[in-house]
Motif scaffolding. Structure first.
Motif, short mmCIF file in Angstrom:
data_model
loop_
_atom_site.label_atom_id
_atom_site.label_comp_id
_atom_site.label_asym_id
_atom_site.label_seq_id
_atom_site.Cartn_x
_atom_site.Cartn_y
_atom_site.Cartn_z
N ILE A 159 32.64 22.59 15.49
CA ILE A 159 33.07 23.26 16.72
C ILE A 159 31.98 24.23 17.20
O ILE A 159 31.66 24.30 18.39
N LEU A 160 31.39 24.95 16.26
CA LEU A 160 30.36 25.95 16.57
C LEU A 160 29.15 25.33 17.27
O LEU A 160 28.46 26.01 18.04
N LYS A 161 28.90 24.08 17.00
CA LYS A 161 27.74 23.43 17.61
C LYS A 161 27.93 23.22 19.11
O LYS A 161 26.95 23.00 19.85
N SER A 162 29.20 23.29 19.56
CA SER A 162 29.49 23.05 20.98
C SER A 162 29.98 24.27 21.74
O SER A 162 29.84 24.33 22.97
N THR A 163 30.55 25.24 20.99
CA THR A 163 31.08 26.42 21.67
C THR A 163 31.10 27.63 20.74
O THR A 163 31.31 27.46 19.53
N PRO A 164 30.86 28.82 21.25
CA PRO A 164 30.94 30.02 20.40
C PRO A 164 32.38 30.18 19.88
O PRO A 164 33.34 30.02 20.63
N ALA A 165 32.51 30.50 18.60
CA ALA A 165 33.84 30.61 18.02
C ALA A 165 33.82 31.49 16.78
O ALA A 165 32.76 31.74 16.18
N LYS A 166 35.00 31.96 16.41
CA LYS A 166 35.20 32.71 15.18
C LYS A 166 36.32 32.03 14.39
O LYS A 166 37.25 31.48 14.97
N LEU A 167 36.22 32.12 13.06
CA LEU A 167 37.24 31.54 12.19
C LEU A 167 37.83 32.62 11.31
O LEU A 167 37.10 33.35 10.63
N LEU A 168 39.16 32.74 11.32
CA LEU A 168 39.87 33.66 10.44
C LEU A 168 40.64 32.86 9.41
O LEU A 168 41.44 31.98 9.76
N LEU A 169 40.40 33.16 8.15
CA LEU A 169 41.09 32.48 7.05
C LEU A 169 42.02 33.48 6.37
O LEU A 169 41.57 34.48 5.80
N ILE A 170 43.32 33.19 6.43
CA ILE A 170 44.33 34.09 5.89
C ILE A 170 44.91 33.49 4.61
O ILE A 170 45.29 32.32 4.58
N GLY A 171 44.99 34.31 3.57
CA GLY A 171 45.54 33.85 2.30
C GLY A 171 44.54 33.99 1.17
O GLY A 171 43.41 34.46 1.36
N ASP A 172 44.97 33.59 0.01
CA ASP A 172 44.11 33.69 -1.17
C ASP A 172 44.53 32.64 -2.18
O ASP A 172 45.65 32.13 -2.14
N GLY A 173 43.62 32.32 -3.08
CA GLY A 173 43.91 31.31 -4.09
C GLY A 173 42.64 30.79 -4.73
O GLY A 173 41.54 31.29 -4.45
N PRO A 174 42.76 29.77 -5.56
CA PRO A 174 41.61 29.30 -6.33
C PRO A 174 40.47 28.73 -5.51
O PRO A 174 39.33 28.69 -5.97
N GLU A 175 40.73 28.30 -4.28
CA GLU A 175 39.69 27.69 -3.46
C GLU A 175 38.95 28.70 -2.59
O GLU A 175 38.05 28.32 -1.82
N ARG A 176 39.29 29.97 -2.69
CA ARG A 176 38.65 30.95 -1.81
C ARG A 176 37.17 31.14 -2.13
O ARG A 176 36.33 31.11 -1.22
N SER A 177 36.83 31.34 -3.38
CA SER A 177 35.43 31.56 -3.75
C SER A 177 34.54 30.38 -3.37
O SER A 177 33.47 30.58 -2.79
N PRO A 178 34.94 29.14 -3.69
CA PRO A 178 34.13 28.00 -3.25
C PRO A 178 33.99 27.94 -1.73
O PRO A 178 32.94 27.53 -1.22
N ALA A 179 35.04 28.36 -1.00
CA ALA A 179 34.98 28.34 0.46
C ALA A 179 33.97 29.36 0.97
O ALA A 179 33.21 29.09 1.91
N GLU A 180 33.96 30.53 0.36
CA GLU A 180 32.98 31.56 0.76
C GLU A 180 31.55 31.06 0.50
O GLU A 180 30.65 31.28 1.32
N LYS A 181 31.37 30.39 -0.62
CA LYS A 181 30.06 29.84 -0.96
C LYS A 181 29.64 28.77 0.05
O LYS A 181 28.48 28.73 0.49
N LEU A 182 30.58 27.92 0.45
CA LEU A 182 30.29 26.86 1.41
C LEU A 182 29.87 27.46 2.75
O LEU A 182 28.93 26.95 3.39
N CYS A 183 30.52 28.52 3.18
CA CYS A 183 30.15 29.17 4.44
C CYS A 183 28.71 29.68 4.39
O CYS A 183 27.96 29.56 5.37
N ARG A 184 28.32 30.22 3.25
CA ARG A 184 26.94 30.70 3.10
C ARG A 184 25.96 29.54 3.11
O ARG A 184 24.88 29.62 3.71
#
Length: 309
Positions: A152-177
């Motif tokens: 989506i970012l490649k076509s339009t400026p946007a922000k993503l909010l991720l609400i919640g917590d759990g075992p997949e949060r750390s891998p998700a943060e790493k993927l964003c980086r």
């Protein structure tokens, strides 16, 4: 748990027990029912299935006898979606009837509120605001959320909010980086007032591998947020393709990104918002609660005709 149920039924003079999930609540309710019977007390039990019962057996078949027995011994059984009802009959030897009564929502709580200042802080340049909320388990496919957002970012400026917590949060943060999009993503953790965030959102992403109903999507729709989701489980019974959002095949992040960009167009978004709210109103507590009340009275009347012994 069974002892507690016995005590509450006796002390509060209950007419009925409504329990959720076959394990442990329906199985405990069956034991409580048998104990109360020896004291001359007749207590009917209604069990609502939410889906974890079935996936639990999928992981460990040793639970199957207890789940099957608990469902069959209940005086009334409901499932939150037609898909869950179908799965229950396919996984277990069920002799009981199952009535589909969907999850409900409180539209007084989940409604779009005017929080322009909040929106301005998150999207100071007028970016599109995309939200996902879950328990960050593998079945929620958080990486798909992030990959869709990157497209989506490649076509339009946007922000993503991720609400919640759990075992997949750390891998998700790493993927964003790794994708160099961490500056456009915010991990908010667990929140009580999810409706505040949904009130300022433009789009809700739900790429789940499995959802028995999709309550998070319904909460978004109640706040006038269209949904792009997978077409799995009970989600299509909530999110109407092409009306309240779009349904895509599991793992098809390209399609999810394409549909997201379509919804976010200025001439499309208002219509999707309106239709999402109209659909959510069909699940308002005032609509769904009477279905449970009708079931309660039917079950109570039926059980009265059965001898205690």
């Amino acid at each position: 748990l069974a002892s507690k149920m016995v005590g509450v039924v006796r002390d509060e003079k209950l007419d009925l027990l409504h329990v959720h999930y076959a394990i442990p609540h329906a199985s405990a309710a069956y034991m409580a029912k048998q104990i109360l019977k020896t004291h001359g007390i007749r207590i009917p039990v209604v069990t609502t299935l939410h889906g974890t019962d079935i996936t639990l057996v999928g992981r460990d078949v040793s639970y199957e006898p207890v789940v099957t027995f608990s469902i069959n011994q209940s005086d009334g059984v409901t499932a939150v979606s037609e898909d869950l009802k179908k799965e229950t009959f396919s996984f277990f030897k069920i002799t009981n009837q199952i009535e589909v009564i969907p999850n409900f929502i409180d539209l007084e709580k989940f409604r779009k509120q005017k929080l322009d200042h909040f929106r301005q802080v998150i999207c100071p340049a007028g970016e599109a605001l995309i939200v996902h909320t879950s328990n960050f388990r593998e079945v929620k496919r958080i990486p798909d959320v992030i990959h869709v957002f990157e497209k989506i970012l490649k076509s339009t400026p946007a922000k993503l909010l991720l609400i919640g917590d759990g075992p997949e949060r750390s891998p998700a943060e790493k993927l964003c980086r790794q994708l160099s999009i961490e500056s456009e993503v915010r991990f908010l953790g667990k929140m009580e007032a999810v409706e505040d965030v949904l009130s300022v959102a433009d789009l809700f992403l739900m790429p789940s591998e499995k959802e028995s109903f999709g309550l998070a999507a319904l909460e978004a729709m109640a706040c006038e947020v269209p949904v792009v989701s997978t077409n799995t489980g009970g989600i299509p019974e909530v999110n109407v393709d092409g009306q309240t959002g779009f349904l895509c095949d599991l793992g098809d992040v390209d399609a999810m990104a394409e549909k997201s960009l379509y919804i976010l167009q200025p001439d499309q978004l208002p219509g999707f918002r309106k239709r999402a709210l109209l659909r959510a109103r069909e699940f308002d507590v005032s609509v769904i609660l009477p279905k449970y009340e009708t079931l309660y009275f039917d079950v109570i009347d039926k059980v009265k005709t059965v001898p205690l012994n």
